[in-house]
Design a protein around this motif. Structure first.
Motif, PDB file in Angstrom:
ATOM      1  N   ALA A 150       5.465   2.504   8.725  1.00 18.51           N
ATOM      2  CA  ALA A 150       5.237   2.201   7.307  1.00 18.51           C
ATOM      3  C   ALA A 150       4.008   1.312   7.117  1.00 18.51           C
ATOM      4  N   PRO A 151       3.128   1.656   6.158  1.00 19.60           N
ATOM      5  CA  PRO A 151       1.911   0.868   5.948  1.00 19.60           C
ATOM      6  C   PRO A 151       2.129  -0.394   5.123  1.00 19.60           C
ATOM      7  N   ASN A 152       3.204  -0.450   4.346  1.00 19.94           N
ATOM      8  CA  ASN A 152       3.452  -1.625   3.511  1.00 19.94           C
ATOM      9  C   ASN A 152       4.952  -1.762   3.224  1.00 19.94           C
ATOM     10  N   TRP A 153       5.295  -2.860   2.541  1.00 17.42           N
ATOM     11  CA  TRP A 153       6.712  -3.159   2.342  1.00 17.42           C
ATOM     12  C   TRP A 153       7.390  -2.194   1.375  1.00 17.42           C
ATOM     13  N   ILE A 154       6.634  -1.550   0.500  1.00 18.82           N
ATOM     14  CA  ILE A 154       7.239  -0.595  -0.447  1.00 18.82           C
ATOM     15  C   ILE A 154       7.852   0.583   0.313  1.00 18.82           C
ATOM     16  N   PHE A 155       7.108   1.107   1.302  1.00 21.50           N
ATOM     17  CA  PHE A 155       7.649   2.195   2.123  1.00 21.50           C
ATOM     18  C   PHE A 155       8.892   1.732   2.876  1.00 21.50           C
ATOM     19  N   THR A 205       7.179 -10.276   7.645  1.00 21.92           N
ATOM     20  CA  THR A 205       5.765 -10.238   8.034  1.00 21.92           C
ATOM     21  C   THR A 205       4.894  -9.535   7.005  1.00 21.92           C
ATOM     22  N   PHE A 206       5.495  -8.820   6.053  1.00 24.75           N
ATOM     23  CA  PHE A 206       4.737  -8.107   5.031  1.00 24.75           C
ATOM     24  C   PHE A 206       4.514  -8.954   3.780  1.00 24.75           C
ATOM     25  N   PHE A 207       4.989 -10.213   3.786  1.00 23.25           N
ATOM     26  CA  PHE A 207       4.913 -11.062   2.598  1.00 23.25           C
ATOM     27  C   PHE A 207       4.191 -12.364   2.911  1.00 23.25           C
ATOM     28  N   GLN A 219       7.068  -2.834  15.854  1.00 20.32           N
ATOM     29  CA  GLN A 219       6.744  -1.424  15.598  1.00 20.32           C
ATOM     30  C   GLN A 219       6.993  -0.546  16.819  1.00 20.32           C
ATOM     31  N   THR A 223      10.093   3.197   9.521  1.00 19.20           N
ATOM     32  CA  THR A 223       9.848   1.766   9.372  1.00 19.20           C
ATOM     33  C   THR A 223       8.741   1.309  10.320  1.00 19.20           C
TER      34      THR A 223
END
Length: 412
Positions: free
Chosen positions: A308-313, A248-250, A378, A305
């Motif tokens: 987390a605000p984005n996929w990097i985290f 979902t982050f991509f 979440q 997780t």
């Protein structure tokens, strides 16, 4: 008792670990694809296979644990499990499809689930406890042998897809080949130092069902089991549909899949590297503390997780799994060895670390699936992480310290 320092064989045991866990990794990694694309089973029918594997493990694990403690360093049960594992290739190549054509798909799904559960879900505790005991008699670290299992996961992931594209049945023949290798290793190379046999059991005092019943009355056994039902089971449940959340982050599934594959590869490398120093680290901090740290890291990873605000985290948190597995794999073996009677080692490992965990995975998997649909990933992760955190805090207060005795008689 004066501990012997004489070393025995070591290098064959990582090969045995590799051979057995390669079977685990390649079959579990590609069985779903094979059932859908080759056997043409629908989702419900394929699901029966995995449900039976989980259900039958609840029968196999306690039985295998008890008989392993009765056999101690005799390899009878090891040979039976690996001998049945050798038949994986022939079963899927020559028996599965004719049986599927001759009977109801649900019947063959049940048979397949029972068969694979015998070799994998039930057999894993037999193989692990034998090598753990061998590590004591031969004076080497179990964690160093277990590196072979971690490498097997990476190799199976690398080879499995390629073998499946050549011929889907090759994944099962690869399992057969490595089962043969494991049989050879256990039969001819995995020798134990018999001078140290009293380090792992009282050979004059075989366990009975009365000992097992007494074990079930111990508070520390239940604290350990509850910890595994929470922290370790939710670790597995959290990972079951993690890739769906990750996507979902991509902007595209292909981009997410590529990143996820690379992250898992790095995670495996971290796990393999950390298995080398982890036994020494656990010797310093204590196995009980290792388990507690594992629980807190798991809680942080799941809760983090969710927030987390984005996929990097999320990637950074995902890489913590490379720390978690060495921690729990080494800590649980050392903790059981140091906190309980070694005559009941396999029974405790099978019940607390496998049987009770499987019950929890079964329950939480269904609940998590419903929560994903109703309240989202979440919020579900926040609930799961909070449960792990609470159970870890309880374990921190009530899980007893290991006593480092050779044969703790608290269970007798």
């Amino acid at each position: 008792m004066e501990n012997s320092t004489k070393k025995g064989m070591f290098w064959s045991f990582p090969v045995s670990h590799f051979s057995y866990f390669f079977i685990w990794a390649i079959v579990s990694g590609y069985l779903t694809l094979w059932l859908e694309q080759v056997a043409n089973l629908n989702g419900s029918e394929a699901g029966i296979v995995f449900s039976m594997m989980a259900a039958m493990s609840l029968a196999f694990q306690p039985l295998f644990g008890f008989f392993s403690d009765r056999l101690v360093m005799k390899k009878t049960l090891v040979f039976i499990i690996l001998g049945v594992g050798v038949l994986i290739g022939p079963y899927f190549e020559w028996l599965f499809m004719p049986l599927l054509a001759a009977t109801n798909p649900f019947v063959i799904a049940v048979i397949t689930g029972i068969y694979l559960s015998f070799v994998l879900n039930g057999g894993v505790s037999v193989i692990e406890q034998y090598i753990q005991r061998a590590s004591i008699t031969n004076n080497f670290e179990f964690g160093h042998s277990r590196i072979g299992g971690s490498i097997a996961g990476a190799v199976a992931s690398f080879l499995g897809g390629r073998l499946f594209l050549i011929n889907p049945n090759l994944i099962f023949w690869a399992a057969t080949v490595t089962a043969i290798v494991a049989l050879i290793m256990f039969a001819f190379f995995d020798k134990i130092n018999t001078e140290n046999i009293d380090e792992v059991t009282d050979v004059t005092d075989r366990i009975s069902m009365a000992d097992v019943r007494h074990l079930l009355k111990l508070k520390n056994f239940w604290i350990l089991g509850i910890f595994y039902m929470g922290a370790s089971a939710l670790y597995d449940v959290f990972d079951q549909q993690f890739v769906i959340f990750f996507q979902t982050f991509f902007p595209s599934v292909s981009h997410a899949t590529t990143v996820y594959s690379n992250v898992v590869t790095i995670q495996m490398i971290i796990e393999i590297i950390l298995m080398i120093p982890m036994p020494y680290i656990i010797n310093k901090i204590g196995a009980r503390n290792g388990l507690i740290i594992y629980g807190f890291i798991t809680a942080i990873r799941i809760i983090g997780t969710a927030l987390a605000p984005n996929w990097i985290f999320i990637v950074v948190l995902r890489l913590l799994a490379g720390f978690e597995m060495p921690l729990v794999l080494v800590s649980i073996m050392k903790y059981i060895n140091g906190a309980f009677d070694n005559n009941l080692y396999a029974t405790i490992y099978a019940l607390a670390a496998n049987f009770m965990k499987q019950i929890s995975v079964f329950i939480f998997s269904a609940l998590a699936g419903n929560f994903y649909d109703s309240i989202g990933f979440q919020h579900t992760y926040l609930i799961m992480g909070s449960i792990v955190l609470v159970i870890t805090i309880i374990a921190a207060f009530f899980l007893e310290k290991e006593h480092n005795g050779i044969n703790n008689m608290q269970t007798r």
